[in-house]
Enzyme design. Structure first.
Site, short mmCIF file in Angstrom:
data_model
loop_
_atom_site.label_atom_id
_atom_site.label_comp_id
_atom_site.label_asym_id
_atom_site.label_seq_id
_atom_site.Cartn_x
_atom_site.Cartn_y
_atom_site.Cartn_z
N GLY A 65 -6.98 8.89 0.25
CA GLY A 65 -7.08 9.45 1.61
C GLY A 65 -7.50 10.91 1.66
O GLY A 65 -7.84 11.53 0.65
N GLU A 68 -3.94 2.11 -7.23
CA GLU A 68 -4.33 3.22 -6.37
C GLU A 68 -3.37 4.39 -6.62
O GLU A 68 -2.26 4.41 -6.06
CB GLU A 68 -4.26 2.81 -4.90
CG GLU A 68 -5.13 1.62 -4.56
CD GLU A 68 -5.45 1.55 -3.07
OE1 GLU A 68 -6.62 1.70 -2.73
OE2 GLU A 68 -4.53 1.36 -2.27
N SER A 85 -10.24 7.42 -3.05
CA SER A 85 -11.41 8.31 -2.99
C SER A 85 -12.64 7.74 -3.72
O SER A 85 -13.41 8.50 -4.30
CB SER A 85 -11.08 9.70 -3.54
OG SER A 85 -10.12 10.34 -2.72
N HIS A 117 0.86 -1.19 0.00
CA HIS A 117 0.00 0.00 0.00
C HIS A 117 0.89 1.25 0.00
O HIS A 117 1.97 1.24 0.59
CB HIS A 117 -0.91 -0.01 1.23
CG HIS A 117 -1.95 1.06 1.16
ND1 HIS A 117 -1.70 2.36 1.53
CD2 HIS A 117 -3.23 1.02 0.72
CE1 HIS A 117 -2.80 3.07 1.32
NE2 HIS A 117 -3.74 2.29 0.84
P1 13P Z 1 -9.67 6.09 0.42
O1 13P Z 1 -10.84 5.39 -0.22
O2 13P Z 1 -9.99 6.59 1.80
O3 13P Z 1 -9.10 7.16 -0.46
O4 13P Z 1 -8.53 5.00 0.65
C1 13P Z 1 -8.25 4.10 -0.38
C2 13P Z 1 -7.22 3.17 0.08
O5 13P Z 1 -6.14 3.55 0.48
C3 13P Z 1 -7.53 1.72 0.03
O6 13P Z 1 -6.40 0.97 0.28
#
Ligand code: 13P
Length: 261
Positions: A173, A167, A213, A95
């Protein structure tokens, strides 16, 4: 692909008790869902055993990280054998928060991926470009490098157990910027091409999930992409009042796509 994967990473949220309350309710919701929707949750280590004991649905349980060695002098780390003993269904690796705050790099990830496959714990491998790379127009190159280093030495047979989470770092985040669905679809197509280049036709069987998001407004637009096989959700999934309507929308989307076929 037969399944649409929908999962949540709890990051460093939820005590055991909070997690159990959430999980009990999610299991009830899951029981009425289309079986083509494969749900998974990735809680903190402390919740893995209590939640595993409560599983009474087809929800998969994953760990947020793992060391590559079976045991050793690695204070604070958890090994594949330990996760195997719990009986987790998958392990999230790489991650962007692990890469950013704990200096994980693609070579470390390659060792972790090899170890997870050796122990039959399917890895959910997270990749994504930084905003600077996007602005320089090298997102595709960055994704290719991450895939090629992370999956080096993985066989065609083993890659069938791998899942990818795309991602973009700039979309994740608090303060993350929502990616357009067009951009997401293009990057997923690129990832698919690299997987096919590396693994031949079996590269088509690797699920590619999108995260960053994701919310009720954009979830279905993202899923419309031919190579978007699921969603990996943080904030919008931590509260079931927000998550359940997203799951309902996804179920409708799955059922409409089946009718259209
Ligand atoms: P958000 O959906 O809060 O942006 O986070 C995504 C994430 O990091 C999933 O691993």
């Amino acid at each position: 692909m037969d399944k649409v994967y929908v999962g949540t990473n709890w990051k460093m949220h939820k005590t055991i008790e909070e997690g159990q309350v959430y999980f009990r309710e999610l299991q009830e919701i899951a029981k009425n869902k289309d079986l083509s929707m494969q749900l998974f949750i990735i809680p903190s280590y402390t919740s893995l055993i209590p939640l595993k004991r409560e599983i009474d649905s087809n929800i998969l349980l994953g760990a947020q990280n793992m060391h590559w060695e079976d045991e050793g002098a690695f204070t604070g780390e958890v090994s594949p054998t330990m996760l195997k003993e719990i009986g987790v269904d998958l392990v999230e690796l790489g991650h962007s928060e692990r890469r950013q705050f704990y200096n994980e790099n693609d070579q470390d990830l390659n060792k972790k991926i090899q170890a997870s496959l050796k122990h039959n714990i399917p890895p959910l491998v997270c990749i994504g470009e930084h905003i600077e790379q996007k602005e320089f127009g090298i997102s595709r190159e960055s994704l290719s490098i991450q895939l090629k280093v992370c999956l080096k030495g993985v066989s065609q047979e083993q890659v069938e157990d791998v899942m990818i989470a795309y991602e973009p770092v700039w979309a994740i985040g608090e303060g993350g910027v929502e990616a357009t669905s067009e951009y997401v679809h293009q990057m997923h197509n690129h990832i698919r091409n690299v997987l096919v280049e590396m693994f031949g036709h079996v590269g088509n069987n690797v699920p590619i999930l999108f995260g960053g998001s994701v919310n009720r407004k954009n979830a279905i637009d993202y899923l419309q992409g031919e190579n978007v096989n699921g969603l990996f959700i943080g904030r919008s999934a931590w509260d079931l009042q927000k998550f359940e309507p997203i799951l309902d929308d996804i179920e409708r989307f799955i059922q409409n796509s089946k009718v259209a076929k």
